[in-house]
Design a protein around this motif. Structure first.
Motif, short mmCIF file in Angstrom:
data_model
loop_
_atom_site.label_atom_id
_atom_site.label_comp_id
_atom_site.label_asym_id
_atom_site.label_seq_id
_atom_site.Cartn_x
_atom_site.Cartn_y
_atom_site.Cartn_z
N VAL A 217 0.82 -1.23 -0.06
CA VAL A 217 0.06 -0.12 -0.08
C VAL A 217 1.00 1.34 -0.09
CG1 VAL A 217 -1.61 1.49 1.29
CG2 VAL A 217 -1.85 -1.06 1.24
N ALA A 218 1.81 1.39 0.60
CA ALA A 218 2.98 2.28 0.77
C ALA A 218 3.38 2.45 -0.55
CB ALA A 218 3.99 2.11 1.73
N ASN A 219 3.86 1.40 -1.46
CA ASN A 219 4.45 1.75 -2.66
C ASN A 219 3.22 2.56 -3.44
OD1 ASN A 219 5.61 -1.61 -2.86
ND2 ASN A 219 6.73 0.12 -2.31
N VAL A 220 2.08 2.13 -3.54
CA VAL A 220 1.07 2.73 -4.34
C VAL A 220 0.86 4.28 -3.86
CG1 VAL A 220 -1.46 2.76 -5.05
CG2 VAL A 220 -0.01 0.62 -5.14
N GLU A 221 0.88 4.56 -2.55
CA GLU A 221 0.71 5.64 -2.23
C GLU A 221 1.55 6.63 -2.59
OE1 GLU A 221 0.21 5.21 2.06
OE2 GLU A 221 -1.96 4.94 2.13
N ALA A 222 3.17 6.13 -2.39
CA ALA A 222 4.19 6.81 -2.89
C ALA A 222 4.01 7.42 -4.53
CB ALA A 222 5.61 6.08 -2.67
N LEU A 223 3.44 6.19 -5.27
CA LEU A 223 3.34 6.56 -6.60
C LEU A 223 2.32 7.61 -7.00
CD1 LEU A 223 4.39 5.40 -9.53
CD2 LEU A 223 2.42 3.97 -9.50
N ALA A 224 1.21 7.37 -6.15
CA ALA A 224 0.09 8.43 -6.32
C ALA A 224 0.50 9.77 -6.08
CB ALA A 224 -1.12 7.94 -5.76
N GLU A 225 1.54 9.92 -5.17
CA GLU A 225 1.98 11.15 -4.59
C GLU A 225 3.10 11.86 -5.70
OE1 GLU A 225 4.20 13.47 -0.97
OE2 GLU A 225 3.50 11.35 -0.93
N ARG A 226 3.67 10.86 -6.24
CA ARG A 226 4.82 11.42 -7.19
C ARG A 226 4.08 11.86 -8.45
NH1 ARG A 226 6.69 13.24 -10.50
NH2 ARG A 226 8.56 12.72 -11.93
N PHE A 227 3.10 11.17 -8.95
CA PHE A 227 2.52 11.61 -10.30
C PHE A 227 1.13 12.52 -10.03
CE2 PHE A 227 4.84 8.02 -11.85
CZ PHE A 227 5.59 8.56 -12.82
N ALA A 228 1.06 12.76 -8.61
CA ALA A 228 -0.24 13.57 -8.40
C ALA A 228 -1.61 12.98 -8.90
CB ALA A 228 -0.16 14.89 -8.81
N LEU A 229 -1.59 11.72 -8.79
CA LEU A 229 -2.79 10.77 -9.12
C LEU A 229 -4.09 11.19 -8.32
CD1 LEU A 229 -1.17 7.57 -9.88
CD2 LEU A 229 -1.27 9.49 -11.41
N ARG A 230 -5.22 11.31 -9.02
CA ARG A 230 -6.53 11.33 -8.11
C ARG A 230 -7.18 9.81 -7.91
NH1 ARG A 230 -7.18 12.96 -13.31
NH2 ARG A 230 -8.98 12.25 -14.42
N VAL A 231 -7.97 9.74 -7.02
CA VAL A 231 -8.69 8.39 -6.88
C VAL A 231 -9.80 8.68 -7.85
CG1 VAL A 231 -9.87 7.00 -5.52
CG2 VAL A 231 -8.02 8.40 -4.36
N LEU A 232 -9.92 7.42 -8.57
CA LEU A 232 -11.19 7.39 -9.56
C LEU A 232 -12.11 6.34 -8.96
CD1 LEU A 232 -9.47 6.85 -13.14
CD2 LEU A 232 -10.36 8.78 -12.21
N THR A 233 -11.88 5.23 -8.47
CA THR A 233 -12.61 4.19 -7.86
C THR A 233 -12.28 3.70 -6.69
OG1 THR A 233 -11.60 2.58 -9.39
CG2 THR A 233 -13.50 3.43 -10.24
N ASN A 234 -12.92 3.27 -5.84
CA ASN A 234 -12.46 2.51 -4.79
C ASN A 234 -13.77 1.59 -4.38
OD1 ASN A 234 -11.41 1.64 -2.36
ND2 ASN A 234 -11.76 3.50 -1.26
#
Length: 215
Positions: free
Chosen positions: A98-115
């Motif tokens: 989960v920490a990997n994905v959170e770091a990637l989302a922060e690096r590319f400024a990704l927004r949540v689409l679905t959950n």
């Protein structure tokens, strides 16, 4: 409407309408050409796309098993008279945290689409107009590590085709079938990630061989 206008003036009006229509088309075409000239072409977009995948791989290296898919593309039209290509490449991550994905989302400024119960996804666009999308199993898994693969996709959108985009495939390993495909990206630190994979329904890629990684 023009019944009281002489035949000579009717001809002049028709010519004026035709000239005006041609002028509008020329202006529109010139505007679209200006936009195209400002775009990075397909070959340049391929470098930007692979750089984004290499950077994403760097977030996961050391914590997961990585596999990079082949470069794929499809024809598109940049303008009605200008051909182009839309490029895409996938990075599959097995054992991501989960920490990997959170770091990637922060690096590319990704927004949540679905959950949703069947998965979660994030999306964004780099400063070079490369689209990045991450798809992962939903929720925090036991121990903070997913047992199913996380998928990172990079797409270029339609780019002008000015010349060859370059696509190298070495001789396949012994025992490979026609379904095996080669993918390789350079990493920011100079390393290389290379994989032999094939598409499957259960997950984006079946990994046959993968080497390297991005520190």
């Amino acid at each position: 409407m023009f019944s009281n206008v002489s035949a000579r003036w009717r001809r002049r009006l028709r010519v004026a309408v035709v000239v005006w229509a041609v002028l509008l088309v020329a202006v529109a075409f010139a505007a679209s050409r200006a936009t195209v000239r400002e775009q990075v072409d397909a070959a340049g977009a391929r470098e930007l796309l692979d750089a984004a995948i290499g950077e994403a791989a760097g977030v996961f290296t050391g914590a997961a098993v990585l596999a990079v898919g082949p470069l794929s593309w499809e024809a598109c039209d940049v303008t009605p008279v200008r051909a182009g290509l839309s490029l895409e490449r996938t990075l599959q991550v097995s054992g991501a945290t989960v920490a990997n994905v959170e770091a990637l989302a922060e690096r590319f400024a990704l927004r949540v689409l679905t959950n949703e119960p069947d998965g979660a996804s994030w999306s964004g666009t780099t400063g070079d107009f490369i689209g990045v999308r991450v798809t992962a199993p939903v929720g925090e898994p036991p121990g903070g590590r997913w047992s199913e693969p996380v998928e990172v996709q990079a797409v270029s959108g339609c780019r002008p085709l000015e010349g060859p985009i370059g696509s190298f495939t070495p001789d396949p390993p012994a025992g490979a079938t026609a379904d095996w495909a080669y993918g390789s990206v350079d990493c920011p630190g100079g390393e290389t990630l290379s994989s032999w994979t094939e598409p499957v329904e259960a997950q984006p890629l079946r990994v046959h061989e993968t080497t390297g990684g991005c520190a």
